[in-house]
Design a protein around this motif. Sequence first.
Motif, PDB file in Angstrom:
ATOM      1  N   ILE A   1       0.863  -1.176   0.000  1.00  0.00           N
ATOM      2  CA  ILE A   1       0.000   0.000   0.000  1.00  0.00           C
ATOM      3  C   ILE A   1       0.899   1.225   0.000  1.00  0.00           C
TER       4      ILE A   1
ATOM      5  N   TYR B   1      -2.943   5.833   1.438  1.00  0.00           N
ATOM      6  CA  TYR B   1      -4.254   5.426   1.940  1.00  0.00           C
ATOM      7  C   TYR B   1      -4.926   6.622   2.595  1.00  0.00           C
TER       8      TYR B   1
ATOM      9  N   VAL C   1      -6.756   5.375  -2.614  1.00  0.00           N
ATOM     10  CA  VAL C   1      -5.919   4.262  -2.172  1.00  0.00           C
ATOM     11  C   VAL C   1      -5.015   3.919  -3.349  1.00  0.00           C
TER      12      VAL C   1
ATOM     13  N   ILE D   1      -2.036   1.354  -4.654  1.00  0.00           N
ATOM     14  CA  ILE D   1      -1.549   0.014  -4.342  1.00  0.00           C
ATOM     15  C   ILE D   1      -0.479  -0.384  -5.352  1.00  0.00           C
TER      16      ILE D   1
ATOM     17  N   ILE E   1      -9.895   0.488   3.835  1.00  0.00           N
ATOM     18  CA  ILE E   1      -9.362  -0.863   3.641  1.00  0.00           C
ATOM     19  C   ILE E   1      -9.930  -1.711   4.772  1.00  0.00           C
TER      20      ILE E   1
ATOM     21  N   PHE F   1      -6.524  -6.537   4.954  1.00  0.00           N
ATOM     22  CA  PHE F   1      -5.469  -6.880   4.010  1.00  0.00           C
ATOM     23  C   PHE F   1      -4.618  -7.982   4.611  1.00  0.00           C
TER      24      PHE F   1
ATOM     25  N   MET G   1      -6.665  -7.937  -0.424  1.00  0.00           N
ATOM     26  CA  MET G   1      -7.218  -6.876   0.417  1.00  0.00           C
ATOM     27  C   MET G   1      -8.609  -6.522  -0.079  1.00  0.00           C
TER      28      MET G   1
ATOM     29  N   VAL H   1     -11.212  -3.220  -0.307  1.00  0.00           N
ATOM     30  CA  VAL H   1     -11.426  -1.775  -0.205  1.00  0.00           C
ATOM     31  C   VAL H   1     -12.923  -1.531  -0.354  1.00  0.00           C
TER      32      VAL H   1
END
Length: 83
Positions: free
Chosen positions: A30, A33, A38, A40, A56, A59, A64, A66
Amino acid sequence: MEIPRDVLYGDVLIRLSGNRQAIIENYKGILLYTSEEVVIACKKVTLRIYGCGLHIQYFSGTDMKVTGDIETITYLSNGELCC
């Protein structure tokens, strides 16, 4: 028997449930955030999720989740500026 691309090449997998949740598999980390964004890191791309109230939910080392109001998902090649 064909081997799926995600297994063979480590491609990122994204499963969407409408615009309220995304499950991301095969990610590396990540990078950013916030409740609006977000970011990634994945093996071949950087994934950006924009929206409102993003969270989130969980994870792990493999996937993960979201949640929130997802407005857009953008892919950037790993050579591009990610944040």
